[in-house]
Design a protein around this motif. Sequence first.
Motif, PDB file in Angstrom:
ATOM      1  N   MET A  47     -13.206  94.147 -20.873  1.00 11.64           N
ATOM      2  CA  MET A  47     -11.914  94.170 -20.186  1.00 11.64           C
ATOM      3  C   MET A  47     -10.810  94.440 -21.203  1.00 11.64           C
ATOM      4  SD  MET A  47     -10.784  94.032 -17.080  1.00 11.64           S
ATOM      5  CE  MET A  47     -11.826  92.996 -16.055  1.00 11.64           C
ATOM      6  N   ARG A  48      -9.907  95.347 -20.859  1.00  8.66           N
ATOM      7  CA  ARG A  48      -8.855  95.757 -21.768  1.00  8.66           C
ATOM      8  C   ARG A  48      -7.493  95.797 -21.067  1.00  8.66           C
ATOM      9  NH1 ARG A  48     -12.471  94.870 -24.645  1.00  8.66           N
ATOM     10  NH2 ARG A  48     -13.359  96.144 -26.350  1.00  8.66           N
ATOM     11  N   VAL A  49      -6.446  95.577 -21.868  1.00 11.12           N
ATOM     12  CA  VAL A  49      -5.086  95.790 -21.372  1.00 11.12           C
ATOM     13  C   VAL A  49      -4.782  97.280 -21.491  1.00 11.12           C
ATOM     14  CG1 VAL A  49      -2.635  95.323 -21.725  1.00 11.12           C
ATOM     15  CG2 VAL A  49      -4.310  93.495 -22.059  1.00 11.12           C
ATOM     16  N   GLU A  50      -4.583  97.935 -20.355  1.00 11.13           N
ATOM     17  CA  GLU A  50      -4.226  99.348 -20.379  1.00 11.13           C
ATOM     18  C   GLU A  50      -2.717  99.521 -20.514  1.00 11.13           C
ATOM     19  OE1 GLU A  50      -5.641 103.419 -18.222  1.00 11.13           O
ATOM     20  OE2 GLU A  50      -5.574 101.612 -16.994  1.00 11.13           O
ATOM     21  N   GLU A  51      -1.966  98.673 -19.803  1.00 11.57           N
ATOM     22  CA  GLU A  51      -0.505  98.774 -19.898  1.00 11.57           C
ATOM     23  C   GLU A  51       0.130  97.505 -19.339  1.00 11.57           C
ATOM     24  OE1 GLU A  51       3.070 101.987 -18.889  1.00 11.57           O
ATOM     25  OE2 GLU A  51       1.062 102.233 -18.033  1.00 11.57           O
ATOM     26  N   ARG A  52       1.221  97.096 -19.965  1.00 14.40           N
ATOM     27  CA  ARG A  52       2.045  95.996 -19.447  1.00 14.40           C
ATOM     28  C   ARG A  52       3.269  96.650 -18.822  1.00 14.40           C
ATOM     29  NH1 ARG A  52       4.606  91.929 -17.736  1.00 14.40           N
ATOM     30  NH2 ARG A  52       4.623  89.896 -18.744  1.00 14.40           N
ATOM     31  N   LEU A  53       3.411  96.504 -17.503  1.00 16.48           N
ATOM     32  CA  LEU A  53       4.449  97.203 -16.758  1.00 16.48           C
ATOM     33  C   LEU A  53       5.588  96.234 -16.454  1.00 16.48           C
ATOM     34  CD1 LEU A  53       1.941  99.003 -14.398  1.00 16.48           C
ATOM     35  CD2 LEU A  53       3.206 100.082 -16.253  1.00 16.48           C
ATOM     36  N   GLY A  54       6.552  96.169 -17.361  1.00 16.62           N
ATOM     37  CA  GLY A  54       7.665  95.252 -17.172  1.00 16.62           C
ATOM     38  C   GLY A  54       7.219  93.810 -17.307  1.00 16.62           C
ATOM     39  N   TYR A  55       7.893  92.932 -16.568  1.00 16.51           N
ATOM     40  CA  TYR A  55       7.618  91.507 -16.664  1.00 16.51           C
ATOM     41  C   TYR A  55       6.643  91.003 -15.606  1.00 16.51           C
ATOM     42  CZ  TYR A  55      11.573  91.226 -19.868  1.00 16.51           C
ATOM     43  OH  TYR A  55      12.417  91.396 -20.940  1.00 16.51           O
ATOM     44  N   HIS A  56       6.292  91.824 -14.642  1.00  7.68           N
ATOM     45  CA  HIS A  56       5.617  91.288 -13.469  1.00  7.68           C
ATOM     46  C   HIS A  56       4.304  91.973 -13.117  1.00  7.68           C
ATOM     47  CE1 HIS A  56       9.395  89.259 -13.034  1.00  7.68           C
ATOM     48  NE2 HIS A  56      10.038  90.380 -12.814  1.00  7.68           N
ATOM     49  N   LEU A  57       3.793  92.851 -13.981  1.00  6.79           N
ATOM     50  CA  LEU A  57       2.588  93.590 -13.617  1.00  6.79           C
ATOM     51  C   LEU A  57       1.811  94.003 -14.860  1.00  6.79           C
ATOM     52  CD1 LEU A  57       1.004  94.878 -11.229  1.00  6.79           C
ATOM     53  CD2 LEU A  57       2.357  96.952 -11.604  1.00  6.79           C
TER      54      LEU A  57
ATOM     55  N   GLY B 187      -8.832  88.002 -22.845  1.00  9.26           N
ATOM     56  CA  GLY B 187      -9.091  87.304 -24.092  1.00  9.26           C
ATOM     57  C   GLY B 187      -8.400  87.997 -25.253  1.00  9.26           C
ATOM     58  N   SER B 188      -8.943  87.829 -26.443  1.00  6.72           N
ATOM     59  CA  SER B 188      -8.340  88.404 -27.652  1.00  6.72           C
ATOM     60  C   SER B 188      -9.407  89.124 -28.462  1.00  6.72           C
ATOM     61  CB  SER B 188      -7.714  87.289 -28.496  1.00  6.72           C
ATOM     62  OG  SER B 188      -8.732  86.454 -29.036  1.00  6.72           O
ATOM     63  N   PRO B 189      -9.008  89.915 -29.480  1.00  7.05           N
ATOM     64  CA  PRO B 189     -10.018  90.622 -30.298  1.00  7.05           C
ATOM     65  C   PRO B 189     -11.032  89.691 -30.943  1.00  7.05           C
ATOM     66  CG  PRO B 189      -7.843  91.549 -30.690  1.00  7.05           C
ATOM     67  CD  PRO B 189      -7.640  90.330 -29.837  1.00  7.05           C
ATOM     68  N   THR B 190     -10.613  88.472 -31.293  1.00 10.98           N
ATOM     69  CA  THR B 190     -11.546  87.524 -31.902  1.00 10.98           C
ATOM     70  C   THR B 190     -12.259  86.657 -30.869  1.00 10.98           C
ATOM     71  OG1 THR B 190      -9.734  85.953 -32.216  1.00 10.98           O
ATOM     72  CG2 THR B 190     -10.238  87.445 -34.055  1.00 10.98           C
ATOM     73  N   ASP B 191     -11.777  86.685 -29.629  1.00  8.42           N
ATOM     74  CA  ASP B 191     -12.365  85.847 -28.578  1.00  8.42           C
ATOM     75  C   ASP B 191     -12.264  86.554 -27.229  1.00  8.42           C
ATOM     76  OD1 ASP B 191     -13.441  83.725 -27.159  1.00  8.42           O
ATOM     77  OD2 ASP B 191     -11.519  82.659 -27.011  1.00  8.42           O
ATOM     78  N   PRO B 192     -13.006  87.657 -27.049  1.00 18.75           N
ATOM     79  CA  PRO B 192     -12.967  88.354 -25.760  1.00 18.75           C
ATOM     80  C   PRO B 192     -13.588  87.497 -24.669  1.00 18.75           C
ATOM     81  CG  PRO B 192     -14.676  89.285 -27.165  1.00 18.75           C
ATOM     82  CD  PRO B 192     -13.926  88.293 -28.005  1.00 18.75           C
ATOM     83  N   HIS B 193     -13.039  87.597 -23.449  1.00 13.63           N
ATOM     84  CA  HIS B 193     -13.555  86.808 -22.336  1.00 13.63           C
ATOM     85  C   HIS B 193     -14.486  87.656 -21.482  1.00 13.63           C
ATOM     86  CE1 HIS B 193     -10.217  83.504 -22.632  1.00 13.63           C
ATOM     87  NE2 HIS B 193     -10.960  83.612 -23.719  1.00 13.63           N
TER      88      HIS B 193
ATOM     89  N   ARG C 115      -0.249  92.915 -29.532  1.00 14.03           N
ATOM     90  CA  ARG C 115      -1.049  93.204 -30.719  1.00 14.03           C
ATOM     91  C   ARG C 115      -2.224  92.245 -30.855  1.00 14.03           C
ATOM     92  NH1 ARG C 115       3.585  94.321 -35.389  1.00 14.03           N
ATOM     93  NH2 ARG C 115       4.510  96.167 -34.392  1.00 14.03           N
ATOM     94  N   ARG C 116      -2.110  91.097 -30.225  1.00 13.46           N
ATOM     95  CA  ARG C 116      -3.176  90.111 -30.277  1.00 13.46           C
ATOM     96  C   ARG C 116      -4.134  90.248 -29.100  1.00 13.46           C
ATOM     97  NH1 ARG C 116       0.377  84.675 -31.758  1.00 13.46           N
ATOM     98  NH2 ARG C 116       1.302  85.466 -33.707  1.00 13.46           N
ATOM     99  N   ARG C 117      -3.965  91.285 -28.309  1.00 14.24           N
ATOM    100  CA  ARG C 117      -4.801  91.479 -27.128  1.00 14.24           C
ATOM    101  C   ARG C 117      -5.636  92.737 -27.266  1.00 14.24           C
ATOM    102  NH1 ARG C 117      -4.539  86.372 -25.886  1.00 14.24           N
ATOM    103  NH2 ARG C 117      -2.389  85.674 -25.994  1.00 14.24           N
ATOM    104  N   LEU C 118      -6.770  92.732 -26.598  1.00 12.11           N
ATOM    105  CA  LEU C 118      -7.642  93.897 -26.634  1.00 12.11           C
ATOM    106  C   LEU C 118      -7.031  95.024 -25.826  1.00 12.11           C
ATOM    107  CD1 LEU C 118     -11.006  92.001 -26.230  1.00 12.11           C
ATOM    108  CD2 LEU C 118     -10.493  93.559 -28.102  1.00 12.11           C
ATOM    109  N   GLY C 119      -6.767  96.157 -26.478  1.00 17.03           N
ATOM    110  CA  GLY C 119      -6.198  97.318 -25.822  1.00 17.03           C
ATOM    111  C   GLY C 119      -7.227  98.423 -25.658  1.00 17.03           C
ATOM    112  N   MET C 120      -6.805  99.503 -24.991  1.00 12.46           N
ATOM    113  CA  MET C 120      -7.720 100.599 -24.689  1.00 12.46           C
ATOM    114  C   MET C 120      -8.238 101.291 -25.949  1.00 12.46           C
ATOM    115  SD  MET C 120      -8.224 100.803 -21.444  1.00 12.46           S
ATOM    116  CE  MET C 120      -8.852 102.475 -21.257  1.00 12.46           C
ATOM    117  N   GLU C 121      -7.504 101.199 -27.028  1.00 13.63           N
ATOM    118  CA  GLU C 121      -7.909 101.874 -28.261  1.00 13.63           C
ATOM    119  C   GLU C 121      -9.052 101.157 -28.980  1.00 13.63           C
ATOM    120  OE1 GLU C 121      -5.110  98.678 -29.369  1.00 13.63           O
ATOM    121  OE2 GLU C 121      -5.198 100.205 -27.785  1.00 13.63           O
ATOM    122  N   GLN C 122      -9.376  99.946 -28.528  1.00 10.87           N
ATOM    123  CA  GLN C 122     -10.385  99.148 -29.204  1.00 10.87           C
ATOM    124  C   GLN C 122     -11.728  99.258 -28.482  1.00 10.87           C
ATOM    125  OE1 GLN C 122      -7.580  95.786 -28.906  1.00 10.87           O
ATOM    126  NE2 GLN C 122      -8.123  95.337 -31.028  1.00 10.87           N
TER     127      GLN C 122
END
Length: 288
Positions: free
Chosen positions: A112-122, A102-108, A156-163
């Motif tokens: 759950m957080r995005v820890e890392e985006r690893l390239g285009y496929h993971l 989800g997003s900071p204004t609408d978590p699902h 930037r529009r996604r919930l990351g580990m720092e949040q």
Amino acid sequence: MPHTTAKAASLIRAGFTGEIPATALPGIDRSGGLGLDHCTPEQTELRALLALACFNHGTLAAPRLRWRVGQIGAYGPVVSPRFDHLVLIVSACDNVALRLVGSPTDPHIPGMRVEERLGYHLWRLRHLPSGAQLYVSQRELLPANRSQAQRLPNLRRRLGMEQPLTAGECDKIAAVPEISLSMKRLLAGICVRMSLRDPDGSFDLGGWFTDPLDRTAERARWAPASRLWGHEGRWDLEWRGYPFPGDLTASLTHPKAGLEGVTVNRTSTRTWLIRLDDAELHLHDEEV
């Protein structure tokens, strides 16, 4: 299952999960078992939570568990459970990862957080309350001439580990009923078998979205919906659409790929009782 080599076990596991043997191999446990349920307590916690997220959907969803994750099964998931993490291999990894977070204004899924985006496929995700890790991977890699042009999602529009957990997420977590340890194991087992299939063709859960065996179109008459709700060791799971109830019960009791200790009793033409230790899960098939 009799003791076998890890390589041989990976071939057996891949036949049930849809993984390739190289992907299945890291999940094989040391005894040569398929490793579908051999995991850390943190992973059991996460997988039970994913069951709540995935099996509360559509018009049947429990009001307190409407997390709007949607139908992950629409993305043809191959579920690859490992001892200390879980991998979802799907046809659109960006869509699935962002549906889970989800997003900071609408978590699902709360926490759950995005820890890392690893390239285009993971994507590497982490569930803050349990600390458990989840990977979302692309099934088919994009052609080389397209990968450079593909745009990465705006993190930037996604919930990351720092949040930290938001107030809304804390409310969602507080709304989740208590779940006994045995029930967590059972729900986790159903979660990792979301797309399980019998290599001999006797059952195929199809991600709870379709029937790969093309047995009948009758179950597709209504919009898919499901509800998973209960307390401690007594829960109910009802659904419309796929899978066939017999496929679900067969996946849990299969001598090679089932969840050890599970028993199933049919209690009426449209209900079943699944037991694991002191946990009781009542199935209600809305299609019968």
